[in-house]
Design a protein around this motif. Structure first.
Motif, PDB file in Angstrom:
ATOM      1  N   ILE A 105       0.866  -1.181   0.000  1.00 21.72           N
ATOM      2  CA  ILE A 105       0.000   0.000   0.000  1.00 21.72           C
ATOM      3  C   ILE A 105       0.902   1.230   0.000  1.00 21.72           C
ATOM      4  O   ILE A 105       1.701   1.424   0.916  1.00 21.72           O
ATOM      5  N   ASN A 106       0.754   2.065  -1.026  1.00 22.43           N
ATOM      6  CA  ASN A 106       1.605   3.255  -1.167  1.00 22.43           C
ATOM      7  C   ASN A 106       0.827   4.553  -1.071  1.00 22.43           C
ATOM      8  O   ASN A 106       1.367   5.623  -1.351  1.00 22.43           O
ATOM      9  N   ASP A 107      -0.445   4.480  -0.698  1.00 21.70           N
ATOM     10  CA  ASP A 107      -1.282   5.670  -0.604  1.00 21.70           C
ATOM     11  C   ASP A 107      -2.158   5.566   0.644  1.00 21.70           C
ATOM     12  O   ASP A 107      -1.808   4.864   1.577  1.00 21.70           O
ATOM     13  N   ALA A 108      -3.287   6.218   0.635  1.00 21.18           N
ATOM     14  CA  ALA A 108      -4.171   6.234   1.809  1.00 21.18           C
ATOM     15  C   ALA A 108      -5.197   5.100   1.799  1.00 21.18           C
ATOM     16  O   ALA A 108      -6.180   5.156   2.531  1.00 21.18           O
ATOM     17  N   THR A 109      -4.976   4.062   0.995  1.00 21.85           N
ATOM     18  CA  THR A 109      -5.907   2.935   0.955  1.00 21.85           C
ATOM     19  C   THR A 109      -6.077   2.352   2.362  1.00 21.85           C
ATOM     20  O   THR A 109      -5.087   2.010   3.004  1.00 21.85           O
ATOM     21  N   PRO A 110      -7.313   2.242   2.839  1.00 26.42           N
ATOM     22  CA  PRO A 110      -7.527   1.659   4.171  1.00 26.42           C
ATOM     23  C   PRO A 110      -7.410   0.139   4.131  1.00 26.42           C
ATOM     24  O   PRO A 110      -7.377  -0.467   3.057  1.00 26.42           O
ATOM     25  N   VAL A 111      -7.351  -0.453   5.295  1.00 28.85           N
ATOM     26  CA  VAL A 111      -7.438  -1.907   5.409  1.00 28.85           C
ATOM     27  C   VAL A 111      -8.743  -2.244   6.114  1.00 28.85           C
ATOM     28  O   VAL A 111      -9.308  -1.425   6.841  1.00 28.85           O
ATOM     29  N   LEU A 112      -9.203  -3.461   5.868  1.00 30.17           N
ATOM     30  CA  LEU A 112     -10.377  -3.975   6.544  1.00 30.17           C
ATOM     31  C   LEU A 112      -9.939  -5.106   7.452  1.00 30.17           C
ATOM     32  O   LEU A 112      -9.310  -6.066   6.996  1.00 30.17           O
ATOM     33  N   LEU A 113     -10.237  -4.967   8.737  1.00 29.03           N
ATOM     34  CA  LEU A 113      -9.911  -6.003   9.713  1.00 29.03           C
ATOM     35  C   LEU A 113     -11.114  -6.914   9.866  1.00 29.03           C
ATOM     36  O   LEU A 113     -12.205  -6.445  10.186  1.00 29.03           O
ATOM     37  N   ALA A 114     -10.895  -8.198   9.637  1.00 29.93           N
ATOM     38  CA  ALA A 114     -11.949  -9.186   9.817  1.00 29.93           C
ATOM     39  C   ALA A 114     -11.554 -10.083  10.979  1.00 29.93           C
ATOM     40  O   ALA A 114     -10.521 -10.742  10.939  1.00 29.93           O
ATOM     41  N   HIS A 115     -12.359 -10.069  12.022  1.00 26.57           N
ATOM     42  CA  HIS A 115     -12.170 -10.940  13.180  1.00 26.57           C
ATOM     43  C   HIS A 115     -13.106 -12.125  12.998  1.00 26.57           C
ATOM     44  O   HIS A 115     -14.304 -11.932  12.762  1.00 26.57           O
TER      45      HIS A 115
END
Length: 146
Positions: A105-115
């Motif tokens: 990831i080289n920009d402001a792309t978020p991540v999604l945390l899946a529990h």
């Protein structure tokens, strides 16, 4: 699409008190602990942290998960384990430095945390997972019934 995994860590270690409570094992019980980066067509999609009670599938400790499927290993284990249902929650946040590097990831792309807490055919907790997805390479769809 072609799938592959790069195992970052694979070990057997004692369960923490929180893990033991969630997985319904004794504190200090042996857990199989694996972290891996998973790809689709050589694009990193998800960073996974899986924890499973080793007693449910001792073969986990000897399996090369860069080639093998976790669920196929569970199904062929002694005794066989069949994931049947899971509690699942998803939330968004910004990636930390390690996640940005591994997920490219080289920009402001978020991540999604899946529990996820998966249960076997007997209703016993089988797998505790934290999956960190690139927000631009994952979509969750579900059906809600009453």
């Amino acid at each position: 699409m072609t799938t592959r995994s790069r195992v970052l860590k694979s070990t057997v270690r004692p369960a923490t008190i929180d893990e033991a409570e969630t997985l319904r094992v004794g504190p200090g019980a042996k857990l199989f602990d694996m972290r891996r980066l998973r790809f689709l067509d050589d694009l990193p999609v998800v960073l996974e942290h899986n924890r499973l009670p080793l007693a449910l599938c001792p073969a986990l400790a000897e399996t090369d998960f860069s080639k093998a499927s976790l669920f196929a290993t569970l199904r062929s284990g002694e005794p066989p384990q069949f994931p049947r249902v899971a509690d699942y929650s998803v939330e968004a946040r910004q990636a930390d430095d390690t996640e940005r590097e591994l997920l490219e990831i080289n920009d402001a792309t978020p991540v999604l945390l899946a529990h996820q807490l998966a249960f076997n055919q007997d209703g016993r907790p089988l797998e505790l997972t934290l999956a960190i997805y690139r927000g631009d390479r994952y979509r969750f769809r579900g059906s809600i019934t009453s």
